[in-house]
Each structure stands twice: as structure tokens, then as C-alpha cells.
Design a protein around this motif. Structure first.
Motif, PDB file in Angstrom:
ATOM      1  N   ARG A   1      44.383  32.329  81.266  1.00  0.00           N
ATOM      2  CA  ARG A   1      44.981  33.651  81.142  1.00  0.00           C
ATOM      3  C   ARG A   1      45.756  33.791  79.839  1.00  0.00           C
TER       4      ARG A   1
ATOM      5  N   LEU B   1      55.509  37.117  76.770  1.00  0.00           N
ATOM      6  CA  LEU B   1      56.969  37.103  76.855  1.00  0.00           C
ATOM      7  C   LEU B   1      57.482  38.514  76.607  1.00  0.00           C
TER       8      LEU B   1
ATOM      9  N   ARG C   1      61.398  34.527  85.140  1.00  0.00           N
ATOM     10  CA  ARG C   1      62.349  34.151  84.095  1.00  0.00           C
ATOM     11  C   ARG C   1      61.655  33.238  83.099  1.00  0.00           C
TER      12      ARG C   1
END
Ligand code: GDP
Ligand code: MN
Length: 381
Positions: A53, A61, A92
Motif C-alpha cells: 500500500r 502522513l 498516531r
């Protein structure tokens, strides 16, 4: 049954393997809400049942609600190896100092679970196995003995992990991964990458988790994770038509009579350098109706560039299949597809004669499976 990354991570969490906190999101709005809840630097990750992926642009990000929403928009709908992204996982972001690899699979040949570990992560594991096999530690676990602490020690020393804190954390993760593997009747649990953060924390940044379908009755909570809505629409159509259909990701559509022959054909197409798009099993019969159904199913796959019929007449007679193919071509518009037909066995000559007489320029008869495969691959290029 393959699980999405976030589902695998959920199972990791249950056995105590450290993972990052995250939220599932199915829309840019969901992603925005997740960003507001989680805060800080995040990763937006496509949830599809295929690897690679990152390379395909499905892992990005992002920071802040607007950015996360935009990245979600970019990734949703993306086609990754034939899988359209409909779900996201927002977690996160982690700082990465090093990337390792840890997996446990069922080695059917050895009839034992097999651990693999390397500190040379961050690349495809197949590449490491080929180029630097000495860097990949492989270790079987005797299922009758069960997990022993020395297994983890052999892996980390073999992989050259010298930092005591890392050793301790990885030992614990190895043991927990084994527990997850056994408890959930998995055939594969893979962490790639298993990361070390700059402050020395080890955790699973990705998850690939496959549970044995035959054991799902023991795990109703896992069985429930199946994403029926995202089930391949072509597979659903095939089920409706009663056609056995398996989706692959190349360009040659394969139709055989019998699952064994169809699967061998997949191998032969790969052997001559091609990539099968899918395969259909005509079953025992070769009626026009069956051929029409199979052709309708496989031509729904936009990756199909050529079609290879590999028919061995046994109970099914070659002339019957040939008539079926010709009738199907009358009923469907197949002008886009070159169709290679290899016909052998009972009444094959008769069948080949019928095909030749039809004089359809789309039909390319071949005498052997190997020649047929070569031709189909050529025509798909
Ligand atoms: P895959 O490409 O399908 O195997 O997806 P992964 O989950 O393994 O992500 C691909 C790559 O993205 C990883 O190898 C990392 O290099 C990078 N990546 C994923 N999550 C993070 C993160 O939290 N922080 C950073 N810096 N990189 C990440
Ligand atoms: Mn990965």
C-alpha cells in the motif's frame, strides 16, 4: 480469511502486542473527526486486503483536520492492485529509527509453525530471502512442545539484536505473536515493519493476519469482521451465476473445465511469463449457457486482455464445448477479446474443426496447453 490491518492490530492488542492508537474512517468526514480526536501527527492508511500500500500511495502522513481530510480524499477510491479503497485507518504517526520484520506462518511442508525474523526490514521479505538469506532467521516451533522461551532468544540473537531493552521487548512480542497465532487459529501473522522508535520502543506498525476459514466457527467475533459489502462485485456476480471464479491480478482470463485443470493453467500461464487475471471452472459441462455465464463473469474484470480456454474432454465432449463457445460468441459481443482455445481429449478433433469452420478471427486454436498459454500471453501484451 484475510483481515484488514486495523482488524489484525485489534487482535494484536488483545494479546498485548504494542500498536499505535487509531480510528477507522470510511469517509473524509470520518477521517476529519478521527484527526480531531487523536490530534498531532497522523498516518492515513488505506485498508485493503493486499500488500504494497505504501508504494501505491495508500499510506500518507498528515497533520491537522484539513490535511487528514484531504489525504483521506486522495486515498479513498484509489485502486491498489485491483482493490478499491473504501476504508481507512487513521493512527498516531510513529518516529522510526529501525524497521524489522517478524512473522509466523504455517509451514505445511514441515507441518509446523515457522517463525521468520530479520532486522533488515523495510523491504519486501521475498527480496531479503533471495538476496540476503543469511539475514533471515527461520525457526520452526514443534506444536506438541508448544512455545519455549529459547525460540524467541534464537530469533533475536540470530537476527543480531544486541540492545537488552529491545531484546526484552521483542522476546515478549514473539511470545504474544505465537499466542495470537494459536488462539485465533491463524495461518499467518506478519508484522512488517516491526519498528524501533528513537526512544527505543518496539511496536507493530503493520499487520497481516490470516485466519483459517475452517476454524472460523470457533471465533464468531473474528468471522464477523468479514467485510461483505466490499466483497468483490465480480465474485458476487459469479456466485449468482453459479460460476466458480477466482480473481487474480494479471491480464489473461482463464477458463478451464475442472478446477484442477484451471489451476494448472494458471501455473502454465505464469510459467511462460504471463499473469492470469482470474480463472473460471466450467465444471463438467460445456453447454453454451455455462460458457456464456463464464465469459460474462470473466469479462467484467477490466484487467482481462485475452481469454484462454483450456479444455480437456473427458465426460465433457470437445465438440459440445466448441458449440458452446460459438453460441456464446453469437450471444455476447466479444470483439474486444482475442480468445485462445486449446481443445484436447474426447471429440477434440471434431471440436477444433467446428471452431476452424466458424472462421471467427477472434478465435485462435492451439493444439497444446503450453502453446495456448504462450499465445494467450502474447495476445494480452
Ligand atoms: P504496506 O506498504 O502495505 O506494507 O503498509 P505499511 O503499513 O507497512 O506502511 C508502509 C510504510 O509506510 C512503512 O514501511 C513505513 O515506512 C511507512 N509508515 C507507516 N506508518 C508510519 C508512521 O507512523 N510513521 C512513519 N514515519 N512512517 C510510517
Ligand atoms: Mn507493511
Amino acid at each position: 480469511m484475510d483481515l484488514y490491518e486495523y482488524q489484525g492490530k485489534e487482535l494484536f492488542k488483545r494479546v498485548g502486542i504494542p500498536v499505535s492508537e487509531g480510528r477507522r474512517a470510511d469517509s473524509p468526514q470520518d477521517a476529519r473527526a478521527a484527526a480531531q480526536e487523536l490530534g498531532g501527527q497522523l498516518v492515513v492508511k488505506a485498508q485493503v486486503l493486499t500488500g504494497g500500500r505504501g508504494k501505491a500511495g495508500g499510506v500518507k502522513l498528515a497533520e491537522g483536520a484539513d490535511d487528514v481530510e484531504q489525504k483521506a480524499k486522495d486515498i479513498l477510491g484509489l485502486d491498489i492492485n485491483g482493490h478499491v479503497v473504501r476504508r481507512l485507518w487513521i493512527e498516531r504517526a510513529s518516529d522510526i529509527e529501525r524497521e524489522y520484520y517478524l512473522s509466523i506462518t504455517l509451514d505445511r511442508g514441515a507441518k509446523k509453525p515457522l517463525f521468520m525474523f530479520t532486522t533488515q526490514g523495510g523491504v519486501e521479505i521475498e527480496q531479503i530471502a533471495e538476496e540476503r538469506p543469511e539475514a533471515l532467521v527461520r525457526l520452526h516451533v514443534d506444536p506438541s512442545e508448544g512455545f519455549q522461551p529459547w525460540v524467541a532468544r534464537r530469533l533475536i540473537y540470530g537476527g543480531g539484536v544486541t540492545d537488552p531493552s529491545e531484546q526484552k521487548q521483542i522476546t515478549s512480542i514473539v511470545e504474544k505473536l505465537y499466542r495470537a497465532f494459536v488462539e485465533f487459529d491463524a495461518v499467518l501473522c506478519e508484522i512488517n515493519p516491526l519498528i524501533v522508535t528513537p526512544d527505543g520502543t518496539v511496536k507493530a506498525l503493520d499487520s497481516k493476519f490470516t485466519v483459517d476459514d475452517n476454524a472460523l466457527f470457533r471465533h464468531p467475533d473474528v468471522a464477523e469482521m468479514r467485510d461483505t459489502a466490499a466483497a468483490d462485485p465480480i465474485e458476487a456476480f459469479a456466485r449468482e451465476k453459479g460460476v466458480t471464479y477466482v480473481k487474480l491480478d494479471g491480464s489473461v482470463g482463464i477458463i478451464g473445465n475442472g478446477a484442477g485443470l484451471a489451476m494448472s493453467t494458471v501455473d502454465v500461464v505464469a510459467h511462460v511469463g504471463g499473469r492470469p487475471a482470474n480463472f473460471c471452472d466450467l465444471g463438467g459441462g460445456g453447454s453454451a449457457e455455462g460458457v456464456v455465464d463464464a465469459l460474462e463473469v470473466i469479462t467484467r474484470d477490466p484487467q482481462v486482455k485475452s481469454i484462454f480456454f483450456n479444455i480437456f474432454g473427458g465426460i465433457t465432449r470437445g465438440d459440445e464445448v466448441a458449440r458452446g463457445i460459438l453460441e456464446a460468441l453469437d450471444r455476447l459481443d466479444m470483439s474486444k477479446y482475442p480468445i485462445v482455445v486449446r481443445l484436447d481429449g474426447t471429440n477434440a478433433e471434431e471440436g477444433r474443426r467446428l471452431l476452424a469452420e466458424a472462421g471467427n478471427p477472434n478465435i485462435h486454436p492451439e493444439a497444446t496447453m503450453l502453446d495456448g498459454a504462450r499465445r494467450a500471453v502474447e495476445l494480452a501484451a
